[in-house]
Motif scaffolding. Structure first.
Motif, PDB file in Angstrom:
ATOM      1  N   GLU A   1      35.063  49.150 128.174  1.00 35.83           N
ATOM      2  CA  GLU A   1      35.434  48.530 126.755  1.00 35.83           C
ATOM      3  C   GLU A   1      36.648  49.908 126.179  1.00 35.83           C
ATOM      4  O   GLU A   1      37.100  49.807 125.341  1.00 35.83           O
ATOM      5  CB  GLU A   1      34.314  48.534 125.828  1.00 35.83           C
ATOM      6  CG  GLU A   1      33.499  47.253 125.904  1.00 35.83           C
ATOM      7  CD  GLU A   1      32.230  47.127 125.274  1.00 35.83           C
ATOM      8  OE1 GLU A   1      31.707  46.160 125.287  1.00 35.83           O
ATOM      9  OE2 GLU A   1      31.956  48.356 124.494  1.00 35.83           O
TER      10      GLU A   1
ATOM     11  N   ARG B   1      35.979  52.813 125.445  1.00 37.74           N
ATOM     12  CA  ARG B   1      35.787  53.455 124.126  1.00 37.74           C
ATOM     13  C   ARG B   1      35.753  55.304 124.189  1.00 37.74           C
ATOM     14  O   ARG B   1      35.353  55.445 125.420  1.00 37.74           O
ATOM     15  CB  ARG B   1      34.231  53.018 123.741  1.00 37.74           C
ATOM     16  CG  ARG B   1      34.109  51.786 123.337  1.00 37.74           C
ATOM     17  CD  ARG B   1      32.730  51.426 122.881  1.00 37.74           C
ATOM     18  NE  ARG B   1      32.502  50.054 122.535  1.00 37.74           N
ATOM     19  CZ  ARG B   1      32.651  49.291 121.586  1.00 37.74           C
ATOM     20  NH1 ARG B   1      33.275  50.032 120.437  1.00 37.74           N
ATOM     21  NH2 ARG B   1      32.634  47.987 121.275  1.00 37.74           N
TER      22      ARG B   1
ATOM     23  N   ARG C   1      34.674  44.920 122.859  1.00 40.10           N
ATOM     24  CA  ARG C   1      35.937  45.376 122.159  1.00 40.10           C
ATOM     25  C   ARG C   1      37.119  44.807 122.543  1.00 40.10           C
ATOM     26  O   ARG C   1      37.369  44.511 123.864  1.00 40.10           O
ATOM     27  CB  ARG C   1      35.827  46.658 122.330  1.00 40.10           C
ATOM     28  CG  ARG C   1      36.650  47.565 121.798  1.00 40.10           C
ATOM     29  CD  ARG C   1      36.584  48.911 122.005  1.00 40.10           C
ATOM     30  NE  ARG C   1      37.590  50.028 121.433  1.00 40.10           N
ATOM     31  CZ  ARG C   1      38.645  50.439 121.740  1.00 40.10           C
ATOM     32  NH1 ARG C   1      38.780  50.339 123.376  1.00 40.10           N
ATOM     33  NH2 ARG C   1      39.504  51.183 121.121  1.00 40.10           N
TER      34      ARG C   1
ATOM     35  N   GLY D   1      41.327  49.695 118.842  1.00 36.86           N
ATOM     36  CA  GLY D   1      40.458  48.746 119.222  1.00 36.86           C
ATOM     37  C   GLY D   1      39.778  48.138 117.944  1.00 36.86           C
ATOM     38  O   GLY D   1      39.942  48.395 116.730  1.00 36.86           O
TER      39      GLY D   1
ATOM     40  N   ASP E   1      35.909  46.112 117.460  1.00 34.03           N
ATOM     41  CA  ASP E   1      34.504  45.878 117.567  1.00 34.03           C
ATOM     42  C   ASP E   1      34.352  44.566 117.257  1.00 34.03           C
ATOM     43  O   ASP E   1      34.355  44.157 116.143  1.00 34.03           O
ATOM     44  CB  ASP E   1      33.363  46.885 117.238  1.00 34.03           C
ATOM     45  CG  ASP E   1      33.596  48.381 117.472  1.00 34.03           C
ATOM     46  OD1 ASP E   1      34.346  48.405 118.737  1.00 34.03           O
ATOM     47  OD2 ASP E   1      33.364  49.316 116.928  1.00 34.03           O
TER      48      ASP E   1
END
Length: 605
Positions: free
Chosen positions: A150, A152, A355, A365, A367
């Motif tokens: 994702e 992150r 995401r 991004g 969520d």
């Protein structure tokens, strides 16, 4: 007549001749070796007999890590010139490894870039799909490291084994290693590959102060827990840990690979999410199966930024790996602003979450959570995150799906002390209302209900703003624009109510959502004459920091780059209850670009 033992020995020595002293010595030695080998032979024969008898008494032990047969003719034909196939269709290296789609993609790219493998894009995609499906990871193996795919930016510490963490995470995330399952031999070969490509890592100090090989003096004293010292090389410790913790065969994979089937995801989905700096998003996603490709879907997305009313529409495609891993890409036709999508599909095919992201470093991004829609009404959220007591005629929008076109004020509820006075408009996806909030309305979170559909904790009733907070508390940006791209950093400020205990920074604090503030930068003083605020970049009044260009700056002392660290300051103007402005700040590190991006970003498609 029997000869004395000494005489017999001398006679046998004589059989090897009476040459010079050296030859005589060699002859005697050869004779002794012959006698010794005969005795050892009898001993080995006796041991083998005992072992055979013991083995006959013991049940046969199963062969471990037999490998995964490769049934794909495409994989065997394109990869078989180097990865040999045995009579069970197991291929060297490939059959003894499982990995995430992203890791398989990196491997395929490395084969093309460094090993001159000639693959057309269609074959590469099909090989990736097969390997991710048949030599992939189970859902329970992916969830703990979902942040890796994702993209992150998180702080993660691997606590299972410090030596392994130090060895692996000096150059890449630990989650990349955790995205693999291998046999012991394969983990060893992976380490060997690293040492071959990057020979300096053997002795170059890394996170643990040493490289793959031990460079510290041999430890002689027991460890703190009394165990004898472990003087193995760090790489050997890592191989042992990885073999035990991330083996090829696991119960999770055995269960999932047996139960896995093509995901049936066509239909309408409600999407709710949160984008830093903008707040909640609500909308719908329409998924339709691609008739020309299995596990592939066409995707139409439309959502609204609840706080501002901004609407976003885009079209794209997605593919499902291993029965549960959504990888998608979408954007407006002809637009360079492409968003990638990484989500996990739940086993019941009714929910998926993850995401969506964009940016040169995937730093922007949302969520998201998607829930399959039925014909029943559903409430997604509202445009307001907080309602102040003693307010009247407050306009509010409720977002959802299948909402009734004909609705009365009494059909909409917010709990005690909040009254809907008028329905302004009603559509199937949005209801606009006016509300009054009593001066004695209880403080705290409120659900929103419409005609029997409920969204828990949609907003908060409050009587004052006790403070504000900047999120994130620590951010990072990268200079760029000349040679390398820029990495942006989005900040936001949220209002805070101290909750029932009246104390700040306690679990009962109430998050009032994003508030409009004045943004600025202040010097984070780290040295005399610090001048970072003049060179690192700028922040706009939406909280988005844009770094300066990369490379040496002749206008800066020492011809330095435009890097540094600063405070990002948010200031909320005084309100009736707050005679003074409320201030909060977060730290921002502006650093250099990522100079060694070996592979361009891809979504595994």
């Amino acid at each position: 007549m029997a000869q004395p033992e000494e005489t017999r020995s001398q006679s046998r020595f004589a059989e090897f001749g009476e040459g010079n002293a050296v030859n005589g010595h060699l002859g005697a030695s050869a004779f002794l070796v012959t006698i010794m080998m005969k005795r050892i032979g009898w001993l080995l024969l006796l041991i083998c007999a005992c072992l055979t008898a013991n083995a006959a008494a013991q049940p046969a032990q199963p062969v471990q890590d037999e490998g995964i047969p490769i049934q794909s003719e495409l994989v065997r034909s394109r990869c078989g010139s180097c990865h040999k196939v045995d009579d069970k269709m197991r291929m060297t290296r490939i059959s003894y490894r499982r990995a995430s789609p992203e890791n398989w993609e990196k491997t395929i790219k490395r084969m093309v870039a460094l090993n001159q493998v000639n693959l057309d894009p269609a074959d590469a995609r099909n090989i990736l799909k097969y390997l991710a499906d048949h030599n992939g990871l189970a859902p329970d193996e992916v969830r703990p490291i979902a942040f890796e795919a994702e993209r992150r930016l998180v702080e993660y510490t691997y606590t299972a084994d410090k030596d392994t963490s130090d060895t692996c995470s000096s150059c890449h995330t630990m989650a990349r290693a955790m995205s693999e399952r291998r046999t012991k031999d394969e983990w060893g070969l992976l380490v060997s590959m690293h040492r071959g490509y990057y020979p300096l890592i053997d002795n170059q100090p890394m996170n643990g102060g040493q490289g793959f090989r031990r460079t510290r003096p041999v430890q002689t004293e027991p460890d703190a827990d009394g165990r004898p010292p472990d003087n193995r090389h760090p790489m050997d410790k890592a191989i042992e840990h990885l073999t035990k913790t991330y083996p090829l065969d696991t119960p999770a994979w055995a269960a999932w690979s047996a139960a896995m089937q093509p995901a049936k995801l066509a239909g309408r989905w409600a999407v709710t999410g949160y984008q830093p700096g903008k707040g909640a998003i609500v909308g719908q996603v329409v998924v339709s199966a691609d008739p020309n490709a299995g596990d592939s879907f066409n995707v139409d997305t439309r959502y609204t930024v609840a706080r501002t009313g901004e609407t976003v529409s885009r079209a794209g495609k997605a593919i499902i790996y291993t029965g549960f891993q959504w990888r998608g890409r979408g954007g407006l036709p002809g637009s360079d602003n492409v968003w990638r999508e990484v989500m996990l599909v739940e086993r019941d095919w009714k929910e998926m979450s993850g995401r969506w992201f964009t940016g040169a470093y995937d730093e922007i991004g949302i969520d998201v959570k998607l829930v399959r829609l039925s014909s029943d009404p559903a409430v997604f959220g509202s445009d307001l995150t907080a309602l102040k007591t003693a307010s009247t005629g407050r306009a509010l929008k409720i977002y959802g799906a299948n909402l009734p076109a004909s609705v009365k004020p009494e059909d909409v509820g917010f709990g005690q002390g909040v009254k809907v006075t008028r329905i302004v408009s009603a559509r199937s996806d949005e209801i606009a209302v006016e509300i009054d909030v009593a001066s004695n309305a209880p403080i705290g979170p409120r659900d929103v209900s419409v005609a029997g559909a409920v969204k828990p904790a949609t907003l908060v009733v409050y009587d004052r703003i006790d403070g504000i907070k900047v999120r994130p508390q620590a951010g990072m940006a990268r200079v760029g624009g000349a040679v390398f791209p820029k990495q942006l950093q989005q900040f936001e400020a949220v209002g805070v109510h101290n909750g029932p205990d009246g104390k700040p920074d306690t679990p009962d604090d109430l998050d009032l959502g994003i508030v409009d503030v004045k943004w600025s930068l202040e010097e984070y003083t780290a040295t005399f004459g610090d001048d970072d605020t003049q060179f690192v970049g700028t922040i706009d009044q939406k909280g988005l920091f844009t770094p300066n260009v990369d490379g040496p700056n002749p206008k800066r002392s020492g011809n330095r780059n435009n890097v540094g660290d600063v405070w990002v300051v948010a200031e909320l103007a005084p309100t009736g209850a707050s005679p003074k402005p409320l201030r909060a700040r977060g730290q921002l590190l502006v650093t250099v670009p990522v100079y060694m991006a070996w592979f361009s970003a891809g979504d595994g498609k």
